[in-house]
Design a protein around this motif. Sequence first.
Motif, mmCIF file in Angstrom:
data_model
loop_
_atom_site.group_PDB
_atom_site.id
_atom_site.type_symbol
_atom_site.label_atom_id
_atom_site.label_comp_id
_atom_site.label_asym_id
_atom_site.label_seq_id
_atom_site.Cartn_x
_atom_site.Cartn_y
_atom_site.Cartn_z
ATOM 1 N N ALA A 454 -10.127 82.706 91.816
ATOM 2 C CA ALA A 454 -9.751 84.079 92.149
ATOM 3 C C ALA A 454 -10.196 84.454 93.560
ATOM 4 O O ALA A 454 -9.473 85.133 94.287
ATOM 5 N N TRP A 455 -11.390 84.036 93.951
ATOM 6 C CA TRP A 455 -11.898 84.315 95.290
ATOM 7 C C TRP A 455 -13.123 83.457 95.534
ATOM 8 O O TRP A 455 -13.667 82.851 94.622
ATOM 9 N N ARG A 456 -13.544 83.399 96.797
ATOM 10 C CA ARG A 456 -14.773 82.700 97.171
ATOM 11 C C ARG A 456 -15.436 83.422 98.322
ATOM 12 O O ARG A 456 -14.791 84.127 99.101
ATOM 13 N N LEU A 457 -16.770 83.236 98.404
ATOM 14 C CA LEU A 457 -17.577 83.950 99.380
ATOM 15 C C LEU A 457 -18.660 83.009 99.886
ATOM 16 O O LEU A 457 -19.273 82.283 99.106
ATOM 17 N N GLY A 458 -18.903 83.007 101.202
ATOM 18 C CA GLY A 458 -19.931 82.169 101.774
ATOM 19 C C GLY A 458 -21.333 82.614 101.362
ATOM 20 O O GLY A 458 -21.619 83.808 101.249
ATOM 21 N N LEU A 459 -22.223 81.634 101.117
ATOM 22 C CA LEU A 459 -23.598 81.898 100.726
ATOM 23 C C LEU A 459 -24.545 81.125 101.635
ATOM 24 O O LEU A 459 -24.139 80.145 102.266
ATOM 25 N N PRO A 460 -25.820 81.521 101.691
ATOM 26 C CA PRO A 460 -26.801 80.718 102.429
ATOM 27 C C PRO A 460 -26.910 79.323 101.823
ATOM 28 O O PRO A 460 -26.692 79.123 100.623
ATOM 29 N N SER A 461 -27.288 78.366 102.629
ATOM 30 C CA SER A 461 -27.348 76.974 102.172
ATOM 31 C C SER A 461 -28.536 76.702 101.265
ATOM 32 O O SER A 461 -28.552 75.715 100.536
ATOM 33 N N ASP A 462 -29.568 77.580 101.286
ATOM 34 C CA ASP A 462 -30.777 77.316 100.513
ATOM 35 C C ASP A 462 -30.833 78.111 99.212
ATOM 36 O O ASP A 462 -31.916 78.443 98.723
ATOM 37 N N VAL A 463 -29.676 78.417 98.620
ATOM 38 C CA VAL A 463 -29.638 79.125 97.342
ATOM 39 C C VAL A 463 -30.312 78.274 96.266
ATOM 40 O O VAL A 463 -30.025 77.086 96.131
ATOM 41 N N ARG A 464 -31.200 78.883 95.486
ATOM 42 C CA ARG A 464 -31.846 78.143 94.412
ATOM 43 C C ARG A 464 -31.768 78.850 93.063
ATOM 44 O O ARG A 464 -32.214 78.306 92.056
ATOM 45 N N GLN A 465 -31.173 80.033 93.027
ATOM 46 C CA GLN A 465 -30.976 80.707 91.747
ATOM 47 C C GLN A 465 -29.836 81.704 91.866
ATOM 48 O O GLN A 465 -29.665 82.371 92.880
ATOM 49 N N LEU A 466 -29.041 81.787 90.798
ATOM 50 C CA LEU A 466 -27.958 82.759 90.681
ATOM 51 C C LEU A 466 -28.117 83.396 89.308
ATOM 52 O O LEU A 466 -28.138 82.707 88.290
ATOM 53 N N THR A 467 -28.246 84.727 89.268
ATOM 54 C CA THR A 467 -28.490 85.377 87.981
ATOM 55 C C THR A 467 -27.941 86.789 88.007
ATOM 56 O O THR A 467 -27.500 87.289 89.045
ATOM 57 N N GLY A 468 -27.948 87.430 86.845
ATOM 58 C CA GLY A 468 -27.547 88.818 86.741
ATOM 59 C C GLY A 468 -28.723 89.659 86.282
ATOM 60 O O GLY A 468 -29.392 89.330 85.307
ATOM 61 N N ILE A 469 -29.008 90.737 86.991
ATOM 62 C CA ILE A 469 -30.076 91.671 86.624
ATOM 63 C C ILE A 469 -29.494 93.076 86.701
ATOM 64 O O ILE A 469 -28.998 93.490 87.741
ATOM 65 N N GLY A 470 -29.561 93.785 85.581
ATOM 66 C CA GLY A 470 -28.981 95.118 85.549
ATOM 67 C C GLY A 470 -27.505 95.119 85.847
ATOM 68 O O GLY A 470 -26.976 96.102 86.379
ATOM 69 N N GLY A 471 -26.811 94.025 85.514
ATOM 70 C CA GLY A 471 -25.389 93.920 85.776
ATOM 71 C C GLY A 471 -25.046 93.566 87.200
ATOM 72 O O GLY A 471 -23.870 93.392 87.534
ATOM 73 N N ARG A 472 -26.037 93.426 88.067
ATOM 74 C CA ARG A 472 -25.809 93.090 89.475
ATOM 75 C C ARG A 472 -25.962 91.586 89.675
ATOM 76 O O ARG A 472 -26.816 90.946 89.048
ATOM 77 N N LEU A 473 -25.186 91.029 90.565
ATOM 78 C CA LEU A 473 -25.262 89.610 90.882
ATOM 79 C C LEU A 473 -26.369 89.406 91.909
ATOM 80 O O LEU A 473 -26.329 89.959 93.009
#
Length: 485
Positions: A454-473
């Motif tokens: 559907a879509w893509r977005l650039g992220l920093p290269s050193d990402v080490r966690q992806l989670t949801g807190i309070g419905g926020r990414l």
Amino acid sequence: MGGVRPASQMRPVELVDDDDPSGTGGASARDDARARAAADATGVPGDGRRRWPWVVGALVVVVGAAAVATGVTERAAHERADAFAALPGVVRPLEQVPVERWRTVADGPTPVLSAGGAIVTVAGAQGRWTVRSWEPATGALRWEVPVVDEAGSGFESVAVACSATADPAALLLCTWTEPGVVYGGSGESTPYVPPTQVLALDPDGGEQRGTWEIEGSLLGLVRAEGDVVVATGLRDRHVLVERRDGTDGTVRWSWTSPIPLVDNGGVRAAPRLVGDDRVVGLVAMTTTLLDAGTGAVLEAGPPGRQILVTGLPDGGFATWESGYGGTLRDADGEMRARVPGLPLDVVGDASVDELLMDIGNRVVAVRPQDGVATWRLPSSMSPVAVAHGVVVMAGEGSVGAVDGADGRLLWEEELVAEQRVPPVTDGLHVLTAEPAREGLRHLVARGLRDGVEAWRLGLPSDVRQLTGIGGRLVVVTDDAVIVLA
């Protein structure tokens, strides 16, 4: 080209039949035309009966009903989105590419967690460890509490770790071990073991609710509602397990291992504590399961047998024993059924009733009440989330989805490189922080059921966690917490 004339301004055309010898046809046509013209102008037919307002009234009723139905549908969709976003570890539906809302600096063993409906970060900067609470939507600082100064020269380092529970009102407990002198214990027959300090904070306002300390070498800590279960190594190498009040450390119950389990020589791995607020396990060269509420021994394995444990949604628990496989148990430890593995702890909703297990080269779904397998799927991927009846899957180099009802593989996507960050879901998409070429990373959203990007977005290269807190990414890097919406 001229504009279209409104219907109310159009006039009837009078058709005259010149071949009518009597001329009556032409007169009749003219009379009909006049009647139609009068009706157009006044809305009243030539015979004096009003008809078209009934048609307009019917149209108004239809349009009004449609508007009400649309409003009801939209409210229902918002309610579903709110309910889904309230679950831990998931994200409010993202119908378009998210943007960065705010970010903050964080590091240490617990860089981000959820407490009191806020995002809580722990950071050691400018010579002091500080806990901060942030408003998820705006990044406004709710409160901050300085915890402890960083260790000075000649002392071991200090790091603050905080823990919370799924209950937003539960205490936030932060712990750190007092730093000892570097090389200060060498050559001593009974080396000094610095205590672990515990600070209890109110998650809403950050007020201090209590402080206490844990003596001995801390081996593990498990939250149990407002309390905490801790395991410590004693001087005689036995292990002490206690449930203690989170506010002041009052001991609720205690248990001491009947044999020495701590290996000071470093040959065997140190004992560790696992579990939740229902059952805890001290995993060592022999494993013991304890009721988290009472401290009663539920099971004790012989030396050499490893036992793993996890809670079940219905209040029971499951174990996996080396050489024996898995077992579903009631809350009192009574065996319910034998199963091929240990149920996985996945985030998401309760739209899949079965327990999901990763059995090496396949995924198995079993009924929690009797352990009967409802479906099996050969796959190198493992379940990580559930949303609207779909099981989100992830492997070392792939991501996909499975129909939770029958185990049918809906889609699978091979990635360009190994992924180290498990995906999350917003109920519409599977969101992956996946490696791209040239060392870059992209946040990629693929349809939950079809896998279409559907879509893509650039992220920093050193990402080490992806989670949801309070419905926020929430994206966690080596030194920052980034909130997208």
